[in-house]
Design a protein around this motif. Sequence first.
Motif, PDB file in Angstrom:
ATOM      1  N   GLY A  54      20.309  52.251 -72.278  1.00  0.00           N
ATOM      2  CA  GLY A  54      20.817  52.952 -71.106  1.00  0.00           C
ATOM      3  C   GLY A  54      19.779  53.336 -70.085  1.00  0.00           C
ATOM      4  O   GLY A  54      20.110  53.987 -69.091  1.00  0.00           O
ATOM      5  N   SER A  64      16.900  47.841 -68.737  1.00  0.00           N
ATOM      6  CA  SER A  64      17.908  48.745 -69.263  1.00  0.00           C
ATOM      7  C   SER A  64      18.984  47.921 -69.963  1.00  0.00           C
ATOM      8  O   SER A  64      19.428  46.894 -69.447  1.00  0.00           O
ATOM      9  CB  SER A  64      18.516  49.561 -68.120  1.00  0.00           C
ATOM     10  OG  SER A  64      19.566  50.369 -68.600  1.00  0.00           O
ATOM     11  N   TRP A  65      19.400  48.383 -71.143  1.00  0.00           N
ATOM     12  CA  TRP A  65      20.358  47.647 -71.984  1.00  0.00           C
ATOM     13  C   TRP A  65      21.557  48.541 -72.244  1.00  0.00           C
ATOM     14  O   TRP A  65      21.399  49.746 -72.451  1.00  0.00           O
ATOM     15  CB  TRP A  65      19.649  47.266 -73.293  1.00  0.00           C
ATOM     16  CG  TRP A  65      20.509  46.741 -74.393  1.00  0.00           C
ATOM     17  CD1 TRP A  65      21.492  45.803 -74.300  1.00  0.00           C
ATOM     18  CD2 TRP A  65      20.444  47.121 -75.775  1.00  0.00           C
ATOM     19  NE1 TRP A  65      22.036  45.556 -75.537  1.00  0.00           N
ATOM     20  CE2 TRP A  65      21.419  46.352 -76.458  1.00  0.00           C
ATOM     21  CE3 TRP A  65      19.653  48.011 -76.498  1.00  0.00           C
ATOM     22  CZ2 TRP A  65      21.622  46.470 -77.836  1.00  0.00           C
ATOM     23  CZ3 TRP A  65      19.858  48.118 -77.865  1.00  0.00           C
ATOM     24  CH2 TRP A  65      20.828  47.357 -78.523  1.00  0.00           C
ATOM     25  N   ASN A  66      22.772  47.938 -72.247  1.00  0.00           N
ATOM     26  CA  ASN A  66      23.991  48.726 -72.437  1.00  0.00           C
ATOM     27  C   ASN A  66      24.241  49.082 -73.900  1.00  0.00           C
ATOM     28  O   ASN A  66      25.249  49.714 -74.219  1.00  0.00           O
ATOM     29  CB  ASN A  66      25.208  48.005 -71.841  1.00  0.00           C
ATOM     30  CG  ASN A  66      25.558  46.726 -72.578  1.00  0.00           C
ATOM     31  OD1 ASN A  66      24.786  46.218 -73.383  1.00  0.00           O
ATOM     32  ND2 ASN A  66      26.734  46.187 -72.284  1.00  0.00           N
ATOM     33  N   THR A  73      24.498  43.689 -71.699  1.00  0.00           N
ATOM     34  CA  THR A  73      24.189  43.630 -70.274  1.00  0.00           C
ATOM     35  C   THR A  73      22.789  44.201 -70.083  1.00  0.00           C
ATOM     36  O   THR A  73      22.453  45.228 -70.679  1.00  0.00           O
ATOM     37  CB  THR A  73      25.191  44.460 -69.450  1.00  0.00           C
ATOM     38  OG1 THR A  73      26.487  43.862 -69.554  1.00  0.00           O
ATOM     39  CG2 THR A  73      24.782  44.530 -67.981  1.00  0.00           C
ATOM     40  N   ARG A  90      24.987  39.515 -68.427  1.00  0.00           N
ATOM     41  CA  ARG A  90      26.058  40.471 -68.172  1.00  0.00           C
ATOM     42  C   ARG A  90      27.218  40.222 -69.125  1.00  0.00           C
ATOM     43  O   ARG A  90      27.742  39.100 -69.170  1.00  0.00           O
ATOM     44  CB  ARG A  90      26.569  40.352 -66.730  1.00  0.00           C
ATOM     45  CG  ARG A  90      25.618  40.927 -65.700  1.00  0.00           C
ATOM     46  CD  ARG A  90      26.131  40.680 -64.307  1.00  0.00           C
ATOM     47  NE  ARG A  90      25.307  41.337 -63.308  1.00  0.00           N
ATOM     48  CZ  ARG A  90      25.159  40.912 -62.057  1.00  0.00           C
ATOM     49  NH1 ARG A  90      25.803  39.824 -61.661  1.00  0.00           N
ATOM     50  NH2 ARG A  90      24.406  41.557 -61.202  1.00  0.00           N
ATOM     51  N   ASP A  91      27.620  41.274 -69.832  1.00  0.00           N
ATOM     52  CA  ASP A  91      28.778  41.208 -70.733  1.00  0.00           C
ATOM     53  C   ASP A  91      28.699  40.021 -71.687  1.00  0.00           C
ATOM     54  O   ASP A  91      29.713  39.400 -72.000  1.00  0.00           O
ATOM     55  CB  ASP A  91      30.084  41.149 -69.934  1.00  0.00           C
ATOM     56  CG  ASP A  91      30.289  42.388 -69.074  1.00  0.00           C
ATOM     57  OD1 ASP A  91      29.875  43.486 -69.508  1.00  0.00           O
ATOM     58  OD2 ASP A  91      30.844  42.258 -67.966  1.00  0.00           O
TER      59      ASP A  91
END
Length: 97
Positions: A54, A64-66, A73, A90-91
Motif C-alpha cells: 500500500g 506500491s503494491w495492492n 497491482t 494492474r489487476d
Amino acid sequence: MIRAIAFTDRRLHREKALPGSLWFMEAEGGESPALWFFCPCGCGDVAHITIGLGAKPAAPPSWSWNGRTDAPTLTPSVRQLNCGWHGWLRDGYWQPV
Ligand SMILES: [Zn+2]
C-alpha cells in the motif's frame, strides 16, 4: 495483455519461466518484500523489484503494491528490464504503455 501468474514455489517459477509470471518474496528482517518476475515480452529476462504494501518503500526504486498475489497491482509503471519493455501491472495483467 499478459496474465501475471503468481507462483508460490520459487524453483517452479524459475523452471517454467513463463512470460509475465511472478514470485513474491516475503519481507525478512525489517526489509521490504520483493517481486521477482519474468519480462512480459517473452525475452526471458528476469528481474526483481522492491515493493511495499500500500505504499512505496522509502529506498528507491520501489513500487506500491495492492497486497494481492492473485490480482496484483503496482504503481508506478515498471521499466526495469534490459529489453526496454515498459508497462503497468494492474489487476493481475501486464499492460504495455
Ligand atoms: Zn523483455
